[in-house]
Design a protein around this motif. Structure first.
Motif, PDB file in Angstrom:
ATOM      1  N   THR A 190       3.524  -4.296  -4.679  1.00  8.39           N
ATOM      2  CA  THR A 190       4.552  -3.799  -3.709  1.00  8.39           C
ATOM      3  C   THR A 190       5.053  -3.208  -2.762  1.00  8.39           C
ATOM      4  OG1 THR A 190       5.827  -3.792  -6.318  1.00  8.39           O
ATOM      5  CG2 THR A 190       6.908  -2.452  -4.448  1.00  8.39           C
ATOM      6  N   LEU A 191       3.058  -2.677  -2.567  1.00  5.34           N
ATOM      7  CA  LEU A 191       2.666  -1.680  -1.700  1.00  5.34           C
ATOM      8  C   LEU A 191       2.234  -2.257  -0.451  1.00  5.34           C
ATOM      9  CD1 LEU A 191       0.613   1.244  -3.245  1.00  5.34           C
ATOM     10  CD2 LEU A 191       2.988   1.185  -2.814  1.00  5.34           C
ATOM     11  N   LYS A 192       2.537  -3.815  -0.277  1.00  7.06           N
ATOM     12  CA  LYS A 192       2.245  -4.810   0.287  1.00  7.06           C
ATOM     13  C   LYS A 192       3.406  -5.227   1.147  1.00  7.06           C
ATOM     14  CE  LYS A 192      -3.092  -5.599  -1.029  1.00  7.06           C
ATOM     15  NZ  LYS A 192      -2.896  -6.514  -1.678  1.00  7.06           N
ATOM     16  N   LEU A 193       4.295  -5.019   0.956  1.00 11.00           N
ATOM     17  CA  LEU A 193       5.644  -5.602   1.246  1.00 11.00           C
ATOM     18  C   LEU A 193       5.522  -4.472   2.835  1.00 11.00           C
ATOM     19  CD1 LEU A 193       7.625  -5.299  -2.087  1.00 11.00           C
ATOM     20  CD2 LEU A 193       6.449  -7.329  -0.811  1.00 11.00           C
ATOM     21  N   LYS A 194       6.743  -5.752   3.707  1.00  7.20           N
ATOM     22  CA  LYS A 194       6.632  -5.448   4.617  1.00  7.20           C
ATOM     23  C   LYS A 194       7.329  -3.823   5.037  1.00  7.20           C
ATOM     24  CE  LYS A 194      10.323  -8.196   5.946  1.00  7.20           C
ATOM     25  NZ  LYS A 194      10.710  -9.954   6.601  1.00  7.20           N
ATOM     26  N   HIS A 195       8.011  -3.814   4.232  1.00  8.05           N
ATOM     27  CA  HIS A 195       9.378  -2.336   4.352  1.00  8.05           C
ATOM     28  C   HIS A 195       8.997  -1.124   3.323  1.00  8.05           C
ATOM     29  CE1 HIS A 195      10.314  -4.494   0.911  1.00  8.05           C
ATOM     30  NE2 HIS A 195      10.521  -3.478   0.505  1.00  8.05           N
ATOM     31  N   ALA A 196       7.463  -1.416   3.016  1.00  4.89           N
ATOM     32  CA  ALA A 196       7.224  -0.382   2.549  1.00  4.89           C
ATOM     33  C   ALA A 196       5.875   0.103   3.180  1.00  4.89           C
ATOM     34  CB  ALA A 196       6.088  -0.250   1.153  1.00  4.89           C
ATOM     35  N   HIS A 197       7.002   1.273   3.470  1.00  2.64           N
ATOM     36  CA  HIS A 197       5.493   1.876   5.012  1.00  2.64           C
ATOM     37  C   HIS A 197       5.489   3.575   4.590  1.00  2.64           C
ATOM     38  CE1 HIS A 197       7.528  -0.084   8.208  1.00  2.64           C
ATOM     39  NE2 HIS A 197       8.770  -0.019   7.471  1.00  2.64           N
ATOM     40  N   ILE A 198       3.863   3.387   4.728  1.00  2.18           N
ATOM     41  CA  ILE A 198       2.824   4.387   3.617  1.00  2.18           C
ATOM     42  C   ILE A 198       2.011   5.044   4.668  1.00  2.18           C
ATOM     43  CG2 ILE A 198       0.979   5.216   2.045  1.00  2.18           C
ATOM     44  CD1 ILE A 198       2.067   2.595   0.677  1.00  2.18           C
ATOM     45  N   ARG A 199       1.904   6.140   5.362  1.00  3.62           N
ATOM     46  CA  ARG A 199       0.590   7.158   5.813  1.00  3.62           C
ATOM     47  C   ARG A 199      -0.132   6.961   5.461  1.00  3.62           C
ATOM     48  NH1 ARG A 199       2.216  13.710   7.398  1.00  3.62           N
ATOM     49  NH2 ARG A 199       4.306  12.938   5.784  1.00  3.62           N
ATOM     50  N   ASP A 200      -0.228   7.010   4.224  1.00  2.90           N
ATOM     51  CA  ASP A 200      -2.077   7.374   3.875  1.00  2.90           C
ATOM     52  C   ASP A 200      -2.333   6.777   2.559  1.00  2.90           C
ATOM     53  OD1 ASP A 200      -4.788   8.555   2.741  1.00  2.90           O
ATOM     54  OD2 ASP A 200      -4.231  10.105   3.398  1.00  2.90           O
TER      55      ASP A 200
END
Length: 58
Positions: free
Chosen positions: A5-15
């Motif tokens: 799920t963290l690799k989906l294009k709408h998942a924005h992760i700073r760190d």
């Protein structure tokens, strides 16, 4: 552990490294160590800017 799920294009992760450390800490410590704080009556979180209501995701 992998989290697709963290690799989906709408998942924005700073760190991403810090997020994975946090997730793994939660998993390794278990549910008995997890505390969830909610603010249903809006007394803990800021819900306005310059007198106008704003959405909050805290």
């Amino acid at each position: 552990m992998q989290f697709p799920t963290l690799k989906l294009k709408h998942a924005h992760i700073r760190d991403k490294k810090q997020l994975l450390r946090t997730i793994n800490t939660i998993l390794s410590d278990g549910c008995n160590s997890l505390q969830v704080v909610t603010d249903f009556d809006l007394t803990l979180t800021k819900q306005h800017v310059n007198g106008k209501n704003v959405l909050s995701s805290f």
